[in-house]
Motif scaffolding. Structure first.
Motif, PDB file in Angstrom:
ATOM      1  N   PHE A 108       0.849  -1.188   0.000  1.00 13.81           N
ATOM      2  CA  PHE A 108       0.000   0.000   0.000  1.00 13.81           C
ATOM      3  C   PHE A 108       0.889   1.245   0.000  1.00 13.81           C
ATOM      4  O   PHE A 108       1.965   1.250   0.615  1.00 13.81           O
ATOM      5  N   ASP A 109       0.419   2.272  -0.682  1.00 10.70           N
ATOM      6  CA  ASP A 109       1.049   3.591  -0.568  1.00 10.70           C
ATOM      7  C   ASP A 109       0.660   4.145   0.795  1.00 10.70           C
ATOM      8  O   ASP A 109      -0.490   4.533   1.019  1.00 10.70           O
ATOM      9  N   LEU A 110       1.605   4.155   1.730  1.00 12.93           N
ATOM     10  CA  LEU A 110       1.298   4.535   3.110  1.00 12.93           C
ATOM     11  C   LEU A 110       0.742   5.945   3.197  1.00 12.93           C
ATOM     12  O   LEU A 110      -0.103   6.247   4.054  1.00 12.93           O
ATOM     13  N   GLY A 111       1.168   6.813   2.285  1.00  9.99           N
ATOM     14  CA  GLY A 111       0.706   8.191   2.329  1.00  9.99           C
ATOM     15  C   GLY A 111      -0.763   8.353   1.985  1.00  9.99           C
ATOM     16  O   GLY A 111      -1.352   9.398   2.292  1.00  9.99           O
ATOM     17  N   THR A 112      -1.381   7.353   1.353  1.00 10.65           N
ATOM     18  CA  THR A 112      -2.805   7.456   0.978  1.00 10.65           C
ATOM     19  C   THR A 112      -3.729   6.866   2.036  1.00 10.65           C
ATOM     20  O   THR A 112      -4.954   7.005   1.923  1.00 10.65           O
ATOM     21  N   LEU A 113      -3.179   6.219   3.057  1.00  9.79           N
ATOM     22  CA  LEU A 113      -4.025   5.630   4.096  1.00  9.79           C
ATOM     23  C   LEU A 113      -4.512   6.717   5.043  1.00  9.79           C
ATOM     24  O   LEU A 113      -3.776   7.650   5.378  1.00  9.79           O
ATOM     25  N   ARG A 114      -5.743   6.568   5.506  1.00 11.48           N
ATOM     26  CA  ARG A 114      -6.351   7.559   6.385  1.00 11.48           C
ATOM     27  C   ARG A 114      -6.456   7.008   7.808  1.00 11.48           C
ATOM     28  O   ARG A 114      -6.891   5.878   8.014  1.00 11.48           O
ATOM     29  N   GLY A 115      -6.045   7.840   8.746  1.00 13.04           N
ATOM     30  CA  GLY A 115      -6.212   7.477  10.148  1.00 13.04           C
ATOM     31  C   GLY A 115      -5.128   6.593  10.704  1.00 13.04           C
ATOM     32  O   GLY A 115      -5.245   6.115  11.844  1.00 13.04           O
ATOM     33  N   ALA A 116      -4.068   6.304   9.939  1.00 12.06           N
ATOM     34  CA  ALA A 116      -2.932   5.497  10.413  1.00 12.06           C
ATOM     35  C   ALA A 116      -3.397   4.187  11.035  1.00 12.06           C
ATOM     36  O   ALA A 116      -2.892   3.745  12.073  1.00 12.06           O
ATOM     37  N   ARG A 117      -4.403   3.552  10.404  1.00  7.00           N
ATOM     38  CA  ARG A 117      -4.956   2.319  10.972  1.00  7.00           C
ATOM     39  C   ARG A 117      -5.393   1.376   9.853  1.00  7.00           C
ATOM     40  O   ARG A 117      -5.926   1.812   8.822  1.00  7.00           O
ATOM     41  N   ILE A 118      -5.136   0.087  10.068  1.00  2.00           N
ATOM     42  CA  ILE A 118      -5.619  -0.971   9.173  1.00  2.00           C
ATOM     43  C   ILE A 118      -6.661  -1.786   9.931  1.00  2.00           C
ATOM     44  O   ILE A 118      -6.417  -2.230  11.069  1.00  2.00           O
ATOM     45  N   ARG A 119      -7.807  -1.994   9.295  1.00  2.00           N
ATOM     46  CA  ARG A 119      -8.870  -2.824   9.875  1.00  2.00           C
ATOM     47  C   ARG A 119      -9.187  -3.961   8.903  1.00  2.00           C
ATOM     48  O   ARG A 119      -9.360  -3.725   7.695  1.00  2.00           O
ATOM     49  N   VAL A 120      -9.261  -5.176   9.430  1.00  2.18           N
ATOM     50  CA  VAL A 120      -9.680  -6.331   8.632  1.00  2.18           C
ATOM     51  C   VAL A 120     -11.099  -6.664   9.068  1.00  2.18           C
ATOM     52  O   VAL A 120     -11.323  -7.073  10.214  1.00  2.18           O
ATOM     53  N   ARG A 121     -12.047  -6.467   8.163  1.00  7.76           N
ATOM     54  CA  ARG A 121     -13.457  -6.586   8.549  1.00  7.76           C
ATOM     55  C   ARG A 121     -14.275  -7.180   7.418  1.00  7.76           C
ATOM     56  O   ARG A 121     -13.793  -7.346   6.294  1.00  7.76           O
ATOM     57  N   ARG A 122     -15.522  -7.491   7.735  1.00  8.16           N
ATOM     58  CA  ARG A 122     -16.474  -7.902   6.703  1.00  8.16           C
ATOM     59  C   ARG A 122     -16.949  -6.671   5.931  1.00  8.16           C
ATOM     60  O   ARG A 122     -17.014  -5.567   6.489  1.00  8.16           O
TER      61      ARG A 122
END
Length: 807
Positions: free
Chosen positions: A268-282
């Motif tokens: 992933f392009d880290l600069g495009t992620l929002r909220g500095a968080r990864i969630r694995v969800r349905r």
């Protein structure tokens, strides 16, 4: 999966013969589908050794060389390259060789000196445009060997057909393990530990698993300051050999590590992620995600999504999202390595038609202990090839681990019993050890520790299969079975089903096959009463279509739909039947549905049945046709049946004036009759129809008819016709039975051949004409004997039925 042998040889020493490698792997269950030779066609060009090199006697810029190519004598070759020298290993093309450009070499005289062949440059070999000098081979390749084996740009690629249960084979590491199990050797795993510097990865990202069942493990690595650009040639060559398209150095690294360790990765392009968080969800109901191919995908709650703090950014295990993909402007990269539930990935990929290299591996299962290793390896390569700085530490989260059998017990005696081999416990133990199982003995039984990447091994038979694979199927001797051979007893249910099919086909009916699924309103369309057991249907938990959400409790509706379908397409005079189970809720053992075996048939009238010019003047009523078919079938099955209109209420879907119950002995086993007009209208049937249905399972305990045989008499047969006037309400079947009982043992034939009402017959009466046939085996009957028996029949008819002979 495509495997370049040159690359694989960096992981494990390979046998000298590629044919031997292919044969052994194929016999071990790893089938080679195709063998591909990469690079130009260099057939005939071999490794040569320049044993002498001197000036040409007649030319200043030419050299006269003697080249050893493995033959009896070195060949004389004139060469114009300035860099040729004694002692070199070169590419030698002898006379008769066809070069990649199509030119065929001949013996040539150059400045009065004969030259036998050519010392080749890169351009002449089709490797590049370089032609200022000859190609000097590196290392010490054997003289006379094909030059393709000495060139780095040429390689042999094997395309393997992997079985669905062996996801561990989809990697260089897995292939190296398989080669080691057959040929031995030490696996050389490339270094994985990355150099770390700067702020820890946990300062840049946090990981939460909201769906622990769908994601057993998630590992994130952060690499800062990358320079995105083309990958080096060696990396692109490896990807292309494996059938993967190179993109850029960052993406190519994730694909390379996937091919090395079988662990799919995503950057992933880290600069495009929002909220500095990864969630694995349905996925949320109605959620949409634009994937890397630019398509907007409508997601369902069963889909597993990788999201940041605000929106979905990837379809877990299948494809990344377009908004966070690595581009030329990317400077910081988040490396994702995870384990996703194989079934969830498979369902999503199949539903969306998105089958990728990643989903291929996730669907087969990845090694849970290799997730972090793959993330480390990718971070190391990004530091080396993209100039990145690896943030210290990993960010990890764990969900529910997938089931894995840690140990399996194996009785060594069972190995020989199943395979027909003669292997002792030590030999079995060694074979399993070669397949990466840790083995110890407990009380004469081997206990094998199953590697984390072998989820396909769950029971003793799996270990025996591994023993057979590594030992070699080709080495297992042919032996006769030693187990006692018991006679095969065909189940009664199968026997009666086949007999019913034969009986109905013999009468001209055609068998049809329908699905056992039925619409919920079938019982209403048949008009079944509220207390009818056939209303107790079994509902499917996961129906293919909601319109067919129950299991059928009778065969009649599916036959009616089949008939309507065919009649709507100009089929005519149908004669169809079906044999199959029906399902009654709660009627079986332990609360399970009962599944009695039924046979049902349908007959329709049509124009084709008339027979045209040769037709009889009157059609036989459908009721009698279908009644005859059903009773004849029961007769052929070995049962004497009866048909009684007064036996119980008529079937609601049959005409009350043209239907009856079928029975054997004292038991009702089915029904026969013409279709009720209202039922016919509900199923869209316009042509007259008649149906029957018989419970074949009820016949298992029913009394069978006695089957006898009488020889053909040589004596003449005497026939007498009787026309008797009886009440119109008197059943003809009862009269036939009464005649058989009173005519004596010499009666060998009886039939009703005429029925008449009208002039000469009183109202309310009917004239029935019977034909009686008498015969003995030992002698001819006398006229007086025949008359006596006929007279007895006439008196019986008058006494029991009030019958009078009609003049």
């Amino acid at each position: 999966m495509k495997v370049a042998l040159g690359w694989l040889s960096e992981w494990i020493p390979l046998p000298d013969s590629t044919d031997a490698l292919v044969e052994r792997l194929t016999l071990g269950g790893l089938e080679v589908e195709e063998r591909i030779e990469t690079g130009p066609d260099l057939e005939g060009i071999v490794v040569g050794h320049v044993v002498e090199c001197g000036p040409h006697p007649n030319a200043d810029r030419l050299s006269l060389c003697r080249v050893d190519a493995g033959g009896e004598e070195p060949a004389q070759v004139v060469c114009g390259a300035p860099n040729v020298a004694q002692g070199q290993k070169i590419a030698y093309a002898p006379v008769g060789t066809r070069l990649p450009d199509g030119k065929k070499l001949k013996k040539a005289k150059i400045r009065d000196v004969v030259s036998f062949g050519m010392i080749c440059s890169e351009r002449e070999l089709g490797l590049s445009e370089e032609h200022e000098g000859i190609l000097v081979l590196e290392g010490d390749p054997p003289v006379g060997a094909p030059v393709s084996e000495a060139l780095a740009g040429a390689d042999t690629v094997l395309d393997f057909e992997l079985t669905p249960n062996r996801g561990d084979w989809a990697s260089m590491l897995g292939m190296a393990r398989e080669v080691r199990s057959h040929f031995g050797g030490e696996i050389r795993v490339p270094p994985t530990a990355p150099p770390e510097e700067g702020e820890p990865a946990s300062a840049a990202i946090a990981v939460d698993i909201d769906d622990p069942e769908g994601c057993p493990a998630y590992v994130a690595r952060v690499v800062r300051g990358v320079q995105v650009g083309p990958s080096p040639d060696w990396l692109q060559a490896r990807l292309e050999a494996a059938g993967v398209r190179p993109i850029n150095n960052v993406v190519d690294v994730t694909n390379l590590v996937m091919l090395e360790f079988g662990q799919p990765l995503h950057g992933f392009d880290l600069g495009t992620l929002r909220g500095a968080r990864i969630r694995v969800r349905r996925a949320a109901s109605g959620e949409k995600l634009v994937t890397l191919d630019g398509q907007s995908r409508a997601l369902e709650p069963d889909d597993l999504v990788i999201a940041d703090a605000e929106r979905g950014i990837a379809l877990a295990g299948v494809m990344g999202g377009a908004e966070t993909e690595v581009s030329d402007a990317t400077r910081d990269v988040l490396i994702e390595a995870a384990e996703f539930h194989p079934t969830r990935v498979r369902r999503t990929a199949r539903r969306l038609g998105l089958h990728s290299e990643s989903s291929y591996r996730f669907e087969r299962g990845v090694d849970p202990e290799g997730v972090a290793r793959a993330a480390d390896r990718a971070a190391r390569l990004m530091a080396e090839l993209a100039g990145g700085r690896v943030a210290p530490g990993r960010v990890e989260a764990r969900g529910e681990p997938l089931p894995h059998t840690a140990e399996v017990r194996l009785d060594p005696v069972r190995v020989d019993r199943l395979l027909g081999t003669d292997l002792d416990a030590m030999a079995v133990r060694e074979l399993l050890h070669r397949a990466d199982f840790t083995v110890h003995e407990e009380g004469g039984v081997l206990v094998a520790g199953v590697p984390s990447w072998r989820r396909d091994v769950t029971q003793e038979a799996d270990l025996i299969e591994e023993v057979a694979r590594i030992y070699g199927f080709d080495r297992i001797p042919e032996t006769l079975p030693v187990a006692p051979v018991a006679p095969v007893e065909i189940p009664w249910r199968l026997t009666v089903a086949e007999a019913a099919r034969d009986a109905l086909v013999a009468q001209g009916l055609v068998e049809c096959f329908t699905f056992p699924f039925a619409p919920p309103d079938d019982a209403d369309r048949l008009g079944l009463t509220a207390g009818d057991p056939r209303r107790g249907t079994v509902r499917l938990q996961n129906p293919i279509v909601e319109e067919h959400s129950e299991l059928r409790s009778t065969l009649v509706p599916s036959l009616l739909r089949t008939a309507a379908h065919n009649l709507a397409r100009q089929a005519d005079a149908l004669r169809l039947f079906e044999v199959g189970p029906v399902f009654l809720a709660g009627g079986g053992e332990a609360g399970l549905p009962a599944e009695p075996l039924h046979v049902a048939g349908i007959l329709t009238q049509g124009d084709r049945e008339s027979g045209g010019l040769w037709a009889a003047h009157e059609r036989i009523p459908l009721f009698f046709l279908v009644k005859g078919v059903a009773q004849r079938a029961l007769f052929d099955l070995g049962y004497a049946s009866w048909c009684r209109p007064e036996e119980g209420d008529p079937e609601p879907y049959q005409h009350p004036g043209a239907s009856c119950r079928l029975g054997v002995g004292e038991r009702v086993i089915g029904s026969v009759g013409e279709l009720h007009p209202e039922t016919a209208a509900r199923f869209g049937l316009e042509a007259p129809c008649a149906v029957f249905e018989i419970d074949l399972s009820a016949l298992q305990d029913a009394p069978r008819r006695e089957i006898g045989f009488a020889g053909i008499s040589r004596q003449p047969m005497a026939r007498r016709d009787l026309a008797v006037v009886v009440d119109a309400s008197c059943p003809a079947g009862e009269i036939l039975e009464a005649i058989r009982g009173s005519a004596g043992s010499e009666l060998v034939g009886l039939e009703l051949f005429d029925r008449y009402e009208g002039k000469g017959v009183p109202e309310g009466k009917v004239s029935l004409a019977f034909r009686l046939a008498f015969q003995r085996e030992d002698r001819a009957l006398k006229e007086g004997e025949i008359a006596k028996r006929v007279d007895r029949v006439v008196k019986m008819l008058a006494h029991r039925f009030g019958g009078q002979l009609r003049n």
